[in-house]
Scaffold this motif. Structure first.
Motif, PDB file in Angstrom:
ATOM      1  N   ILE A  49      -0.097  -2.235  -6.200  1.00  8.69           N
ATOM      2  CA  ILE A  49       0.992  -2.265  -5.203  1.00  8.69           C
ATOM      3  C   ILE A  49       1.677  -3.613  -5.365  1.00  8.69           C
ATOM      4  CG2 ILE A  49       1.533  -2.163  -2.725  1.00  8.69           C
ATOM      5  CD1 ILE A  49      -1.354  -0.698  -2.572  1.00  8.69           C
TER       6      ILE A  49
ATOM      7  N   ASN B  56       9.693  -9.510  -6.042  1.00 10.75           N
ATOM      8  CA  ASN B  56      10.237 -10.730  -6.652  1.00 10.75           C
ATOM      9  C   ASN B  56      10.009 -10.845  -8.151  1.00 10.75           C
ATOM     10  OD1 ASN B  56       7.492 -11.290  -6.083  1.00 10.75           O
ATOM     11  ND2 ASN B  56       7.898 -13.483  -6.132  1.00 10.75           N
TER      12      ASN B  56
ATOM     13  N   LYS C 270       2.497   1.510  -7.463  1.00 11.48           N
ATOM     14  CA  LYS C 270       3.480   1.674  -6.376  1.00 11.48           C
ATOM     15  C   LYS C 270       4.318   0.392  -6.349  1.00 11.48           C
ATOM     16  CE  LYS C 270       4.742   0.902  -2.679  1.00 11.48           C
ATOM     17  NZ  LYS C 270       6.082   0.304  -2.442  1.00 11.48           N
ATOM     18  N   PRO C 271       5.481   0.427  -7.023  1.00 15.34           N
ATOM     19  CA  PRO C 271       6.305  -0.789  -7.092  1.00 15.34           C
ATOM     20  C   PRO C 271       7.064  -1.024  -5.789  1.00 15.34           C
ATOM     21  CG  PRO C 271       7.011   0.904  -8.681  1.00 15.34           C
ATOM     22  CD  PRO C 271       6.111   1.562  -7.698  1.00 15.34           C
ATOM     23  N   SER C 272       7.746  -2.154  -5.727  1.00 12.42           N
ATOM     24  CA  SER C 272       8.616  -2.420  -4.571  1.00 12.42           C
ATOM     25  C   SER C 272       9.758  -1.413  -4.555  1.00 12.42           C
ATOM     26  CB  SER C 272       9.188  -3.834  -4.653  1.00 12.42           C
ATOM     27  OG  SER C 272      10.176  -3.996  -3.664  1.00 12.42           O
ATOM     28  N   GLU C 273      10.087  -0.930  -3.387  1.00 10.35           N
ATOM     29  CA  GLU C 273      11.187   0.032  -3.262  1.00 10.35           C
ATOM     30  C   GLU C 273      12.552  -0.654  -3.398  1.00 10.35           C
ATOM     31  OE1 GLU C 273       9.010  -1.022  -1.140  1.00 10.35           O
ATOM     32  OE2 GLU C 273       9.569  -0.792   0.960  1.00 10.35           O
TER      33      GLU C 273
ATOM     34  N   GLY D 168       7.552   4.470  -3.111  1.00 12.57           N
ATOM     35  CA  GLY D 168       7.374   4.808  -1.701  1.00 12.57           C
ATOM     36  C   GLY D 168       7.225   3.600  -0.815  1.00 12.57           C
TER      37      GLY D 168
ATOM     38  N   PHE E 145      -3.247  -5.706  -5.272  1.00 14.44           N
ATOM     39  CA  PHE E 145      -2.026  -5.876  -4.471  1.00 14.44           C
ATOM     40  C   PHE E 145      -1.468  -7.260  -4.728  1.00 14.44           C
ATOM     41  CE2 PHE E 145      -0.065  -7.861  -0.768  1.00 14.44           C
ATOM     42  CZ  PHE E 145       0.928  -6.947  -0.432  1.00 14.44           C
ATOM     43  N   VAL E 146      -0.142  -7.355  -4.789  1.00 18.33           N
ATOM     44  CA  VAL E 146       0.540  -8.654  -4.763  1.00 18.33           C
ATOM     45  C   VAL E 146       1.701  -8.512  -3.794  1.00 18.33           C
ATOM     46  CG1 VAL E 146       1.838 -10.358  -6.085  1.00 18.33           C
ATOM     47  CG2 VAL E 146      -0.117  -9.239  -7.136  1.00 18.33           C
TER      48      VAL E 146
ATOM     49  N   TYR F  91      -3.813  -6.616   5.483  1.00 23.03           N
ATOM     50  CA  TYR F  91      -3.955  -5.221   5.940  1.00 23.03           C
ATOM     51  C   TYR F  91      -4.516  -4.351   4.815  1.00 23.03           C
ATOM     52  CZ  TYR F  91      -2.224  -0.452   6.695  1.00 23.03           C
ATOM     53  OH  TYR F  91      -2.122   0.907   6.792  1.00 23.03           O
TER      54      TYR F  91
ATOM     55  N   CYS G 225      -1.446 -13.104  -2.262  1.00 18.03           N
ATOM     56  CA  CYS G 225      -0.486 -13.118  -1.151  1.00 18.03           C
ATOM     57  C   CYS G 225       0.438 -14.326  -1.147  1.00 18.03           C
ATOM     58  CB  CYS G 225      -1.268 -13.003   0.145  1.00 18.03           C
ATOM     59  SG  CYS G 225      -2.168 -11.450   0.250  1.00 18.03           S
ATOM     60  N   GLY G 226       0.918 -14.655   0.051  1.00 20.60           N
ATOM     61  CA  GLY G 226       1.976 -15.646   0.230  1.00 20.60           C
ATOM     62  C   GLY G 226       1.529 -17.075  -0.046  1.00 20.60           C
ATOM     63  N   ALA G 227       2.492 -17.993   0.070  1.00 18.19           N
ATOM     64  CA  ALA G 227       2.222 -19.358  -0.383  1.00 18.19           C
ATOM     65  C   ALA G 227       3.109 -20.373   0.319  1.00 18.19           C
ATOM     66  CB  ALA G 227       2.470 -19.437  -1.883  1.00 18.19           C
TER      67      ALA G 227
ATOM     68  N   PHE H 186      10.549 -18.301   1.680  1.00 15.30           N
ATOM     69  CA  PHE H 186      10.913 -17.454   0.536  1.00 15.30           C
ATOM     70  C   PHE H 186      12.424 -17.427   0.317  1.00 15.30           C
ATOM     71  CE2 PHE H 186       9.587 -13.838  -2.308  1.00 15.30           C
ATOM     72  CZ  PHE H 186       8.583 -14.572  -2.932  1.00 15.30           C
TER      73      PHE H 186
ATOM     74  N   SER I  96      -3.999 -17.192   0.597  1.00 13.72           N
ATOM     75  CA  SER I  96      -3.165 -16.713  -0.512  1.00 13.72           C
ATOM     76  C   SER I  96      -3.895 -15.674  -1.355  1.00 13.72           C
ATOM     77  CB  SER I  96      -2.746 -17.899  -1.403  1.00 13.72           C
ATOM     78  OG  SER I  96      -1.884 -18.753  -0.689  1.00 13.72           O
TER      79      SER I  96
HETATM   80  P1  NAD Z   1       5.761  -7.250   0.821  1.00 12.51           P
HETATM   81  O1  NAD Z   1       4.417  -7.624   1.305  1.00 12.51           O
HETATM   82  O2  NAD Z   1       6.818  -6.957   1.810  1.00 12.51           O
HETATM   83  O3  NAD Z   1       5.679  -5.945  -0.123  1.00 12.51           O
HETATM   84  C1  NAD Z   1       4.708  -5.846  -1.146  1.00 12.51           C
HETATM   85  C2  NAD Z   1       4.378  -4.374  -1.349  1.00 12.51           C
HETATM   86  O4  NAD Z   1       3.786  -3.857  -0.154  1.00 12.51           O
HETATM   87  C3  NAD Z   1       5.585  -3.503  -1.658  1.00 12.51           C
HETATM   88  O5  NAD Z   1       5.245  -2.568  -2.652  1.00 12.51           O
HETATM   89  C4  NAD Z   1       5.875  -2.831  -0.338  1.00 12.51           C
HETATM   90  O6  NAD Z   1       6.461  -1.561  -0.479  1.00 12.51           O
HETATM   91  C5  NAD Z   1       4.504  -2.712   0.296  1.00 12.51           C
HETATM   92  N1  NAD Z   1       4.570  -2.729   1.765  1.00 12.51           N
HETATM   93  C6  NAD Z   1       5.481  -3.375   2.528  1.00 12.51           C
HETATM   94  N2  NAD Z   1       5.224  -3.157   3.837  1.00 12.51           N
HETATM   95  C7  NAD Z   1       4.125  -2.382   3.899  1.00 12.51           C
HETATM   96  C8  NAD Z   1       3.365  -1.831   4.977  1.00 12.51           C
HETATM   97  N3  NAD Z   1       3.694  -2.054   6.246  1.00 12.51           N
HETATM   98  N4  NAD Z   1       2.291  -1.086   4.676  1.00 12.51           N
HETATM   99  C9  NAD Z   1       1.942  -0.859   3.406  1.00 12.51           C
HETATM  100  N5  NAD Z   1       2.631  -1.349   2.341  1.00 12.51           N
HETATM  101  C10 NAD Z   1       3.704  -2.109   2.580  1.00 12.51           C
HETATM  102  O7  NAD Z   1       6.225  -8.434  -0.180  1.00 12.51           O
HETATM  103  P2  NAD Z   1       7.637  -8.643  -0.845  1.00 12.51           P
HETATM  104  O8  NAD Z   1       8.607  -9.091   0.181  1.00 12.51           O
HETATM  105  O9  NAD Z   1       7.992  -7.491  -1.704  1.00 12.51           O
HETATM  106  O10 NAD Z   1       7.294  -9.869  -1.821  1.00 12.51           O
HETATM  107  C11 NAD Z   1       7.315 -11.205  -1.426  1.00 12.51           C
HETATM  108  C12 NAD Z   1       5.943 -11.705  -1.069  1.00 12.51           C
HETATM  109  O11 NAD Z   1       5.053 -11.546  -2.164  1.00 12.51           O
HETATM  110  C13 NAD Z   1       5.914 -13.204  -0.760  1.00 12.51           C
HETATM  111  O12 NAD Z   1       5.093 -13.419   0.350  1.00 12.51           O
HETATM  112  C14 NAD Z   1       5.310 -13.819  -2.003  1.00 12.51           C
HETATM  113  O13 NAD Z   1       4.659 -15.051  -1.798  1.00 12.51           O
HETATM  114  C15 NAD Z   1       4.340 -12.759  -2.389  1.00 12.51           C
HETATM  115  N6  NAD Z   1       3.953 -12.869  -3.787  1.00 12.51           N
HETATM  116  C16 NAD Z   1       2.720 -13.357  -4.062  1.00 12.51           C
HETATM  117  C17 NAD Z   1       2.331 -13.516  -5.368  1.00 12.51           C
HETATM  118  C18 NAD Z   1       0.978 -14.058  -5.702  1.00 12.51           C
HETATM  119  O14 NAD Z   1       0.564 -13.932  -6.844  1.00 12.51           O
HETATM  120  N7  NAD Z   1       0.249 -14.653  -4.774  1.00 12.51           N
HETATM  121  C19 NAD Z   1       3.207 -13.172  -6.408  1.00 12.51           C
HETATM  122  C20 NAD Z   1       4.458 -12.652  -6.085  1.00 12.51           C
HETATM  123  C21 NAD Z   1       4.828 -12.504  -4.758  1.00 12.51           C
END
Ligand code: NAD
Length: 500
Positions: free
Chosen positions: A146, A150, A173-176, A204, A223-224, A232, A248-250, A385, A456
């Motif tokens: 997932i 970015n 499951k890529p970003s939508e 999705g 997941f990233v 979650y 996760c985030g940073a 971000f 993170s």
């Molecule tokens: P996001 O968490 O909004 O989305 C990531 C994925 O989760 C997507 O595929 C999205 O469809 C899904 N998703 C979103 N909401 C959901 C929900 N309620 N339930 C289930 N799935 C859900 O992240 P984003 O905005 O696409 O990306 C930016 C974030 O990613 C930033 O916080 C960044 O720091 C982080 N990131 C971390 C790394 C790392 O290696 N630590 C690398 C890249 C990006």
């Protein structure tokens, strides 16, 4: 209008759900396509395909799996420009940045091509008389990935080349927000000779993600994304008995020591804080100059460079940073800037209000620089971000290190100094997963592993490199006795096997 569905059995598939989400060009704010949002039933269909492909793929010799990776690497190289164009049109980043992202993804494919060497097991002869022991790594099964918006090409490539090379099948499951490049790469993987069903894409939102997390046939989840969603996913996935890693985030700090070369620091901060409009999990978002004099020199050197940054759509070859991804993100970044001002930080460079002719509805924000930020402010504590750098003036080196270590995130950090003692002390003490010494964005190469500490990363394994191999495989250890005809009598003592 671009219509994006899913990918299974090496073919495009529209799915059955009927729900879609808009794909938006962030440079113009206009809708360029629709992406299908899978239902639970669609996800079940895709997982079934991955399940059917699993036994034969897991039994395929690693050298044959590697051969597909070799072909895949060549195809990615040959199609880099085309892929970068698709990526930039939906993400907004500059073309050289998009090409760089694909190049870093290709490195992981190169690592995955070495899988026969990497999967070599361990063998101990004669652990007891005529008793040998050996260990192998076997695939975990079906892996779900997932991924965030970015790095729509690179982050998925951190996952599936390693997972597939290890003998797993994969559902991505890529970003939508920017799904098109992934589907083009899926076509290339099919062209590389990957058997049907080994790599599948399901587009999705939460419904698809939850269906993946709950499905009994999914064995592992990579997941990233943001920390809130990652936490979650980690909880829900592990509750369902799956192996989960959630990157996760940073909030990445750069410490600037008084002896640092200020021109080198300025170049490093311009690239790492504002490149890709600050939408990188390894972006530097906090600079901590040590001492007032260092801070004054930093602001003096940095401010004019930020003011002269070229903000433009990717179609302009002179662009240094493009728009942020969405209206929601644009508004959120402005909200943070308001909060910083309300709490008394000094907005030394204000990039708001940028209007580009012909792109008035695009989500462009110029580089912003906050000075006199304190650690209680939301602009310090939270991930913005966007192209916003906060300067927290540090009184001493120790205070700067404590800031790094006390922050809830622990993805990356850097120190700029000419002092080897300080540099060594810093990398040793930093409570952070990836540390740069005079390197602002210390993203490990593919044969090392990428991952943060603290909030993170949820889970035990970093991604790609040997950590990726460990995550996508299970260890099995055999103890054998030959010839089997030897009689030892019944063994009641736990250690008896060693003494026979
Ligand atoms: P996001 O968490 O909004 O989305 C990531 C994925 O989760 C997507 O595929 C999205 O469809 C899904 N998703 C979103 N909401 C959901 C929900 N309620 N339930 C289930 N799935 C859900 O992240 P984003 O905005 O696409 O990306 C930016 C974030 O990613 C930033 O916080 C960044 O720091 C982080 N990131 C971390 C790394 C790392 O290696 N630590 C690398 C890249 C990006």
């Amino acid at each position: 209008m671009n219509s994006i569905g899913h990918f299974l059995s090496n073919e495009h598939w529209p799915g059955t759900a009927g729900r879609t989400s808009d794909i938006i060009n962030p440079a113009t704010g206009s809708v360029t396509g629709k992406v299908s949002l899978a239902s639970k039933t669609d996800v079940d269909t895709v997982i079934e395909v991955a399940a059917q492909a699993l036994p034969a793929w897991a039994a395929t010799p690693p050298a044959k799996r590697a051969a597909v990776m070799f072909n895949f690497r060549d195809l990615l190289k040959r199609h880099t420009k085309e892929l970068a164009e698709l990526l930039s049109a939906e993400h907004g980043k500059t073309l050289p940045d998009a090409e760089g992202e694909i190049a870093r993804g290709i490195e992981v494919v190169e690592f995955a091509s070495s899988i026969p060497q990497v999967l070599k097991g361990e063998y101990s002869e004669q652990v007891g008389s005529q008793v040998d022991s050996f260990s192998v790594r076997q695939p975990v099964g079906i892996v779900a990935g997932i991924t965030p918006f970015n790095f729509p090409a690179m982050v998925p490539l951190w996952m599936y080349p390693v997972a597939i090379a290890c003998g797993n099948t994969f559902v991505l499951k890529p970003s939508e927000k920017d799904p098109t490049v992934v589907l083009r790469i899926a076509e290339l993987l099919a062209e590389a000779g990957l058997p049907e069903g080994v790599f599948n894409v399901v587009n999705g939102d939460k419904e698809a993600v939850d269906a993946l997390l709950d499905h009994p046939k999914i064995d592992a989840v990579s997941f990233v994304g943001s920390t809130a969603i990652g936490e979650y996913i980690y909880k829900r996935g592990t509750d369902a008995g799956k192996r989960v890693q959630a990157l996760c985030g940073a909030k990445n700090h750069m410490i600037i020591m008084p002896d640092a070369d200020m021109e080198q620091v300025t170049d490093a901060l311009i690239g790492s804080a504002y490149g890709s409009a600050g939408e990188r999990c390894m972006a530097i978002s906090v600079a901590v100059p040590v001492g007032e004099e260092t801070a004054d020199r930093l602001i003096e050197s940095l401010a004019p460079r930020i003011q002269s940054l070229k903000v433009a759509p990717y179609t302009d070859p002179s662009s240094e940073l493009g728009p942020v991804i969405s209206k929601q993100s644009f508004d959120k970044i402005h909200d943070y800037i308001d909060q910083g001002l309300e709490k008394g930080a000094t907005l030394a460079v204000d990039g708001r209000g940028l209007k580009l002719q012909g792109y008035e509805d695009g989500y462009f924000i110029g580089g912003c620089l906050f000075d006199n930020v304190t650690t209680d402010m939301s602009i310090y504590k939270e991930e913005i971000f966007g192209p916003v750098l906060s300067v927290v003036r540090g009184k001493s080196y120790d205070e700067a290190v404590n800031m790094v270590n006390d922050h809830e995130y622990g993805n990356g950090t850097a120190i700029f100094t000419r002092d080897g003692d300080a540099a060594r002390d810093f990398w040793s003490r930093a409570q952070i997963g990836m540390v740069g010494i005079n390197v602002p964005i210390p993203v490990p190469v593919a044969y090392h592993s990428f991952g943060g500490w603290k909030r993170s990363l949820f889970g035990d394994h970093h991604i790609h490199g040997m950590e990726g191999v460990r995550f996508y495989t299970r260890l099995k250890t055999m103890t054998t006795r030959w010839p089997s005809g030897i009689r030892t009598g019944a063994e009641f003592n736990f250690t008896a096997g060693k003494d026979v």
